[in-house]
Design a protein around this motif. Structure first.
Motif, PDB file in Angstrom:
ATOM      1  N   VAL A   1       0.698  -1.144  -0.099  1.00 12.96           N
ATOM      2  CA  VAL A   1      -0.058  -0.157   0.082  1.00 12.96           C
ATOM      3  C   VAL A   1       0.732   1.303   0.046  1.00 12.96           C
ATOM      4  N   TYR A   2       2.083   1.077   0.493  1.00 12.73           N
ATOM      5  CA  TYR A   2       2.975   2.352   0.418  1.00 12.73           C
ATOM      6  C   TYR A   2       3.740   2.554  -0.976  1.00 12.73           C
ATOM      7  N   GLU A   3       3.344   1.923  -1.818  1.00 12.92           N
ATOM      8  CA  GLU A   3       4.233   2.030  -3.321  1.00 12.92           C
ATOM      9  C   GLU A   3       3.034   2.349  -4.014  1.00 12.92           C
ATOM     10  N   GLU A   4       3.684   3.148  -5.068  1.00  7.97           N
ATOM     11  CA  GLU A   4       2.613   3.991  -6.071  1.00  7.97           C
ATOM     12  C   GLU A   4       2.182   2.719  -7.117  1.00  7.97           C
ATOM     13  N   PRO A   5       0.713   2.659  -7.507  1.00  9.31           N
ATOM     14  CA  PRO A   5       0.224   1.730  -8.261  1.00  9.31           C
ATOM     15  C   PRO A   5       0.287   2.473  -9.798  1.00  9.31           C
ATOM     16  N   GLU A   6       0.172   1.614 -10.596  1.00 12.59           N
ATOM     17  CA  GLU A   6       0.240   2.094 -12.186  1.00 12.59           C
ATOM     18  C   GLU A   6      -0.999   3.047 -12.400  1.00 12.59           C
ATOM     19  N   PRO A   7      -0.828   4.037 -13.201  1.00  7.11           N
ATOM     20  CA  PRO A   7      -1.930   4.626 -13.734  1.00  7.11           C
ATOM     21  C   PRO A   7      -3.029   3.797 -14.279  1.00  7.11           C
ATOM     22  N   GLY A   8      -4.248   4.001 -13.865  1.00  9.86           N
ATOM     23  CA  GLY A   8      -5.429   3.297 -14.245  1.00  9.86           C
ATOM     24  C   GLY A   8      -5.625   1.956 -13.519  1.00  9.86           C
ATOM     25  N   GLU A   9      -4.858   1.560 -12.387  1.00  5.73           N
ATOM     26  CA  GLU A   9      -5.362   0.443 -11.754  1.00  5.73           C
ATOM     27  C   GLU A   9      -6.319   1.120 -10.627  1.00  5.73           C
ATOM     28  N   TYR A  10      -7.276   0.046 -10.353  1.00 11.51           N
ATOM     29  CA  TYR A  10      -8.271   0.108  -9.404  1.00 11.51           C
ATOM     30  C   TYR A  10      -7.622  -0.474  -7.976  1.00 11.51           C
ATOM     31  N   ARG A  11      -7.589   0.476  -7.029  1.00 12.25           N
ATOM     32  CA  ARG A  11      -6.881   0.024  -5.916  1.00 12.25           C
ATOM     33  C   ARG A  11      -7.958  -0.648  -4.852  1.00 12.25           C
ATOM     34  N   VAL A  12      -7.742  -1.848  -4.374  1.00  9.66           N
ATOM     35  CA  VAL A  12      -8.457  -2.508  -3.484  1.00  9.66           C
ATOM     36  C   VAL A  12      -7.472  -2.822  -2.385  1.00  9.66           C
ATOM     37  N   LEU A  13      -7.832  -2.431  -1.162  1.00 10.26           N
ATOM     38  CA  LEU A  13      -7.135  -2.719   0.150  1.00 10.26           C
ATOM     39  C   LEU A  13      -7.671  -3.756   0.686  1.00 10.26           C
ATOM     40  N   VAL A  14      -7.026  -5.010   0.799  1.00  7.51           N
ATOM     41  CA  VAL A  14      -7.736  -6.354   1.401  1.00  7.51           C
ATOM     42  C   VAL A  14      -6.824  -6.579   2.940  1.00  7.51           C
TER      43      VAL A  14
END
Length: 114
Positions: A9-22
């Motif tokens: 969670v502390y790293e940057e996702p790629e543009p356009g990725e839908y981010r789901v915290l599990v």
């Protein structure tokens, strides 16, 4: 179904990725705008999470116990709906270990069921 991957969670996702915290617990220092949806019910129960304690020698038992929980967890169906509705999904976790964490187990579970 699009692509699914895991990321701390502390790293940057790629543009356009839908981010789901599990994770069952909200990670320290993370603002709500960094997460698209918090699906805490998809994380391991407190009992299973605490028994693991992020100790490598407990990981095998964690995989077994968490996988058993996932088989009966309605949040998995919610997650599958999210995945079906987005081209690129990233499962976010707070653990320091990039390989032995609940998101890795969850991804393996989803891939095995596909």
């Amino acid at each position: 179904m699009g692509t699914i991957r895991i990321l701390r969670v502390y790293e940057e996702p790629e543009p356009g990725e839908y981010r789901v915290l599990v994770d069952r617990l909200w990670p320290r220092g993370i603002k709500k705008d960094k997460i698209d949806v918090w699906l805490k019910e998809a994380g391991p129960s407190n009992e299973v999470r605490n028994a693991f304690g992020h100790l490598p020698e407990h990981f095998e038992a964690f995989v077994r116990d968490y996988t058993a929980e996932l088989k009966a967890n309605p949040a998995v169906d919610q997650l599958r709906e999210i995945i079906a509705g987005h081209e690129r999904v990233v499962l976010l976790y707070g653990a320091k270990d990039h390989h032995e964490n609940q998101a890795a187990v969850l991804l393996d579970f989803l891939n095995a069921a596909a």
